[in-house]
Enzyme design. Structure first.
Site, PDB file in Angstrom:
ATOM      1  N   GLU A   1      22.283  51.083  66.050  1.00  0.00           N
ATOM      2  CA  GLU A   1      22.580  50.897  67.463  1.00  0.00           C
ATOM      3  C   GLU A   1      21.922  49.659  68.067  1.00  0.00           C
ATOM      4  O   GLU A   1      22.323  49.177  69.105  1.00  0.00           O
ATOM      5  CB  GLU A   1      22.176  52.141  68.275  1.00  0.00           C
TER       6      GLU A   1
ATOM      7  N   ASP B   1      29.154   8.917  62.094  1.00  0.00           N
ATOM      8  CA  ASP B   1      29.490   7.515  62.287  1.00  0.00           C
ATOM      9  C   ASP B   1      28.242   6.669  62.065  1.00  0.00           C
ATOM     10  O   ASP B   1      27.155   7.201  61.807  1.00  0.00           O
ATOM     11  CB  ASP B   1      30.089   7.278  63.676  1.00  0.00           C
TER      12      ASP B   1
ATOM     13  N   ASP C   1      30.962  10.379  68.813  1.00  0.00           N
ATOM     14  CA  ASP C   1      30.881  10.326  70.270  1.00  0.00           C
ATOM     15  C   ASP C   1      32.040   9.596  70.921  1.00  0.00           C
ATOM     16  O   ASP C   1      32.068   9.443  72.128  1.00  0.00           O
ATOM     17  CB  ASP C   1      29.570   9.662  70.707  1.00  0.00           C
TER      18      ASP C   1
ATOM     19  N   ASP D   1      36.752   9.767  67.327  1.00  0.00           N
ATOM     20  CA  ASP D   1      36.112  10.837  66.556  1.00  0.00           C
ATOM     21  C   ASP D   1      36.674  12.220  66.882  1.00  0.00           C
ATOM     22  O   ASP D   1      36.384  13.186  66.182  1.00  0.00           O
ATOM     23  CB  ASP D   1      34.599  10.851  66.820  1.00  0.00           C
TER      24      ASP D   1
ATOM     25  N   ASN E   1      17.210  56.621  53.392  1.00  0.00           N
ATOM     26  CA  ASN E   1      16.964  57.849  54.147  1.00  0.00           C
ATOM     27  C   ASN E   1      17.963  58.941  53.784  1.00  0.00           C
ATOM     28  O   ASN E   1      17.592  60.099  53.557  1.00  0.00           O
ATOM     29  CB  ASN E   1      17.039  57.565  55.647  1.00  0.00           C
TER      30      ASN E   1
ATOM     31  N   ASN F   1      14.159  57.825  64.444  1.00  0.00           N
ATOM     32  CA  ASN F   1      15.104  56.717  64.530  1.00  0.00           C
ATOM     33  C   ASN F   1      14.884  55.888  65.790  1.00  0.00           C
ATOM     34  O   ASN F   1      14.976  54.656  65.775  1.00  0.00           O
ATOM     35  CB  ASN F   1      16.531  57.257  64.484  1.00  0.00           C
TER      36      ASN F   1
ATOM     37  N   ASP G   1      13.837  51.991  65.818  1.00  0.00           N
ATOM     38  CA  ASP G   1      14.648  50.967  66.478  1.00  0.00           C
ATOM     39  C   ASP G   1      13.801  50.111  67.412  1.00  0.00           C
ATOM     40  O   ASP G   1      13.975  48.892  67.491  1.00  0.00           O
ATOM     41  CB  ASP G   1      15.780  51.624  67.275  1.00  0.00           C
TER      42      ASP G   1
END
Length: 920
Positions: free
Chosen positions: A349, A391, A663, A667, A731, A756, A760
């Site tokens: 989650e 370039d 730039d 390009d 687990n 859990n 987390d």
């Protein structure tokens, strides 16, 4: 249609895809109001009608309809219209309301699944489980809401640093010699304003490289070519004119209209803004397309594959847990609740929060290194990039070009050549490049030439990338005009038939024969060999009766000489290229410059040149031949924009993740074609719009830092995904083993949920973790198959020590009966939580954890806090609420031994895994 996906994706934050565009023009339209707030409800048909009126009206009629004037709007009028019409942006770019954002943070598969489990728990009377699951949902949603809010605010600040502007003709800003115009008011002047502040009725100035910022009617146009493939699919630029138009079948065919989202390839123009924002044709189509979900990016597809792997795993394992516990314990309701808890434990989650937080943190850190990330998921491509095409000018060189020499065709210094070059650069109205600016720095010529008194501009032929030259026509005397042309040497020699030679009496013009052509080419080659960039200058006299000029007039010119420029390499270029190479990024130079200058610069920065592949050679190659050539060559010269695009596509087809840094307007095709387009804040509009990453400093050193930070970000996301997959697998495997022989549940559903939840919370420090330098030495690619192998390999390691814990609690603490199940469950609760929390430290680095590589303080602090909470909870006053009890002192030596054994075995197996499969 090739460019629309990238242009739309960058412009609108990654929402549109190429697959939507083909059907755009056939869809049923939605209601629309042109111009004004709320114009998002528009239809192309109504926009077309408004634009057709603008195209067919004469210019005075257009001005009246737009409520404008011959000299534009005043600042006050523009401000009033901005308030009335709103900003020149599409509606969906507006920030989400807090409630809408909160709902989107909640609405993900994991939270919906958890909510369903909470409802089931409540229906079965298990309020404790309902509270814990609800807490997990609330925490997951709020943490993501806060982190994304910070990310959005940071993104808005970063985007404000990369704003495009338009040149507007504004009433009351200019000066006439007396300070007032002919009607007694101040004359109009030009000013740069943000594109988002454009309003209908504005007069704008357009030149090569500009994005068209709104839907406009042309007022004047000179050799104006616009690339509008984004709208029409036409692969070639379309010439536009300012004349009144009639008789066209579609608004897109009107040659006196230009549309938002297209760009100027060459030429210049002035135009009046007819529609902005959602009132534009572009905005209307974009708003409709955004109603469709975009296809997932490569990174999102990778994350989704892991999620579905876990879901498929859960669909198999959870029913097994239910059946085994139902049959062995006889209490199917309790077995059902336990299976639900296992299902919750399998749901990652925090995945959305960790991914969002890590990407947002990476983007903010990159901004501190002067790298602005326009799309957060571009960070993955940044880290995966293994070929950088760049370039030459301004990247490898200092971007401070100085005029070094001005010579006649025979190599002798010539003031006349400098005079002609100055006139050309001064009077051109198109995109002035660095060479023009270097010429114009000779300000003393402005007074010497008496420009205002002696010279009058007649016309110009703007630069384009096919001719690679441009011309201006000036009148010094009434009896003739002078066409002054400058450009690339080979292209100039192709249109020159005479050569000017200095004499004591002045000069004479000699016919350009083969011997003379060979000689002048040898002069330019000598200049190139010295590392100078050479531009040829030519001219011819024309009758004063001619008033309009075109490309056809660039013929039978007289070569008057050369201007040579020096752009020395940057001091940082050579070390930056070495550092990129050390990080597995191969640099290739793609330039339109000639091969001699390019080779010289590349040698100076330590880049292996080898044989330079030229644009004409690329032109003749098949796709198969080019695929081999791009691997064998490092330097490519004399390229057109399409050559650059072909090279980038060939590299991608060979399996490389390609970045392109550029730039200029030339390009833009390659920027779109690359996996990751990189531009700079000083780039032309179209280049910045096509790019995924914007550098605030045009330096490869900055880019190298950005690559490393991108890989750091990717590594931290990979840690969580690996840890979640392997931990969840271990687990469930342990639950299946315990359920098969224990006479009671190995852990209560509520205990699993609390474990859990704590676990987390401990992972929220991952986005801030350190990354070993060795992990970012090579490009990182998403490999979902590796996640499954990692899960199966490391998951059972924790199960080994879970089973050891079962044996210890069974044999040494006599927790064998239902009467002693609380002790057994408490013992496994603590071991399970601590091993789960430690797993991230085991897999965060291939090195020896805690000794050779240490986690960041944030992650270390969260780990210690949760481990302390896990040990303290059974001894706290609320232990009974969770079905826990205090553990005997004899348990803790076993706990320490189990954790030490877990760390040792995980380290040994990690070494074996690295030898067998590698780490990345």
């Amino acid at each position: 249609m090739k460019i629309i996906g990238k242009v739309f994706r960058n412009w609108f934050g990654g929402v549109l895809e190429r697959r939507h565009i083909s059907a755009l023009f056939n869809r049923t339209a939605l209601p629309h109001t042109v111009g004004g707030r709320g114009a998002a409800q528009g239809v192309p048909e109504q926009v077309s009608r408004e634009m057709l009126k603008a195209a067919s009206d004469d210019l005075p009629g257009v001005l009246v309809r737009a409520g404008s004037h011959e000299d534009g709007l005043s600042a006050a009028e523009a401000a009033e219209r901005l308030e009335r019409f709103g900003t020149n942006e599409v509606a969906h770019e507006k920030a989400l309301s807090p409630w809408r954002h909160l709902w989107l943070c909640y609405k993900n598969p994991f939270n919906l699944l958890l909510t369903a489990l909470a409802v089931v728990s409540d229906a079965t009377g298990d309020m404790k489980a309902t509270v814990v699951i609800g807490t997990m949902v609330v925490l997951s949603t709020l943490i993501r809401f806060v982190q994304e809010g910070r990310s959005n605010r940071a993104s808005a600040r970063l985007k404000a640093m990369v704003s495009n502007t338009a040149t507007v003709i504004r009433r009351g800003l200019g000066e006439t010699p007396s300070g007032f115009g002919p009607q007694g008011r101040r004359a109009a002047g030009q000013v740069e304003v943000p594109i988002r502040d454009l309003v209908p009725g504005e007069h704008i100035v357009l030149s090569a490289g500009d994005m068209i910022p709104a839907d406009c009617r042309l007022m004047t146009a000179k050799d104006l070519f616009v690339a509008q493939a984004a709208m029409t699919g036409e692969s070639l630029p379309v010439e536009k004119f300012a004349e009144d138009g009639n008789g066209f079948a579609s608004v897109l065919e009107a040659r006196n209209l230009v549309f938002m989202g297209t760009n100027v390839v060459s030429g210049s123009a002035t135009a009046i803004v007819v529609a902005t924002g959602n009132g534009t044709y572009f905005g209307t189509l974009a708003t409709r397309v955004t109603r469709s979900d975009r296809a997932p990016t490569a990174f999102e597809a990778g994350v989704n594959s892991v999620v579905w792997l876990l879901i498929r795993f859960a669909l198999v394992m959870v029913p097994l847990v239910l059946v085994i516990n139902g049959f062995t314990k006889g209490d199917w309701m309790e077995a059902f609740l336990f299976a639900l808890a296992v299902a919750v434990g399998l749901v990652p989650e925090m995945l959305a929060m960790v991914v969002t937080s890590t990407l947002a943190k990476g983007a903010v850190l990159l901004s501190r290194k002067k790298v602005i990330v326009k799309r957060l998921d571009a960070i993955q491509n940044f880290g995966a990039m293994d070929v950088l095409c760049t370039d030459k000018t301004g990247t490898l060189t200092q971007d401070k070009i100085a005029l070094e020499r001005h010579t006649d065709p025979f190599g002798h210094a010539s003031q006349e050549v400098l005079k002609f070059a100055y006139l050309n650069s001064h009077y051109q109205t198109g995109l002035k490049n660095l060479l023009d600016r270097a010429v114009l720095e000779h300000v003393e010529l402005q007074s010497e030439l008496k420009l205002a008194e002696d010279y009058r501009k007649v016309d110009e032929v703007p630069f384009d990338f096919e001719r690679r030259r441009m011309s201006v026509v000036v009148s010094e005397r009434e009896d003739h005009h002078e066409l002054i042309c400058k450009g690339a040497v080979e292209e100039m020699l192709a249109v020159c038939t005479r050569v000017r030679s200095a004499t004591r009496a002045g000069h004479e013009d000699l016919p350009m024969d083969a011997r003379l052509l060979t000689h002048v080419r040898r002069i330019t080659q000598q200049l190139n060999a010295d590392g100078l960039r050479v531009v040829a200058v030519a001219m011819k006299e024309l009758p004063a009766t001619q008033t309009a000029y075109s490309v056809a007039d660039e013929a039978e010119l007289t070569l008057v000489g050369y201007i040579a420029f020096l752009d020395p390499p940057k001091d940082s270029a050579a070390p930056a290229l070495r550092m990129l190479a050390e990080h597995g990024v191969q640099a290739k130079v793609l330039t339109g410059d000639n091969e001699l200058v390019t080779a010289r610069v590349c040698e100076q920065v330590g880049l292996a040149v080898g044989t330079v592949l030229l644009g004409p050679q690329v032109e003749r190659m098949s796709e198969a031949a080019l695929a081999q050539a791009v691997e064998a060559h490092q330097v490519f010269a004399r390229l057109t924009p399409l050559h650059k695009e072909r090279i980038v596509r060939a590299l991608r087809a060979n399996g490389h993740v390609v970045g392109f840094m550029g730039d200029g307007i030339n390009d833009a095709p390659a920027l779109r074609a690359a996996d990751i387009g990189i531009s700079v804040d000083s780039a032309v509009d179209i280049a910045k719009e096509a790019a995924d990453i914007i550098l605030l400093e045009k330096s490869l050193m900055v880019l190298e830092e950005g690559v490393v930070e991108g890989r750091n970000t990717f590594c931290n996301m990979l840690k969580y995904i690996r840890m979640t997959a392997s931990s969840n697998f271990g687990n469930v495997f342990s639950v299946l083993v315990a359920s098969a022989w224990l006479p009671f549940l190995p852990m209560l559903p509520l205990q699993l949920l609390v474990q859990n939840l704590l676990y987390d919370i401990s992972q929220t420090g991952i986005p801030f973790d350190n990354v070993d330098p060795e992990l970012v030495k090579k490009p990182l690619r998403w490999n979902p198959a590796d996640i499954g192998r990692f899960m199966v390999f490391f998951g059972p390691i924790s199960s080994v020590f879970d089973i050891v814990t079962f044996g210890v609690m069974w044999h040494f603490f006599d927790a064998k009966t239902p009467a002693q199940q609380t002790l057994f469950q408490t013992g496994w609760f603590v071991v399970g939580l601590l091993t789960q929390t430690l797993v991230v430290h085991m897999i965060r680095t291939p090195k020896l954890p805690f000794i050779e590589s240490r986690a960041a303080p944030a992650l270390m602090g969260m780990t210690l806090a949760i481990m302390a909470a896990g040990i303290a909870l059974p001894m706290s006053p609320i232990a009974g609420y969770f079905g826990l009890q205090p553990l005997p002192l004899a348990y803790f030596p076993w706990l320490a031994a189990i954790l030490l054994g877990y760390c040792v075995l995980a380290t040994v197996m990690k070494r074996f895994y690295i030898r067998r499969f590698g780490w990345q």
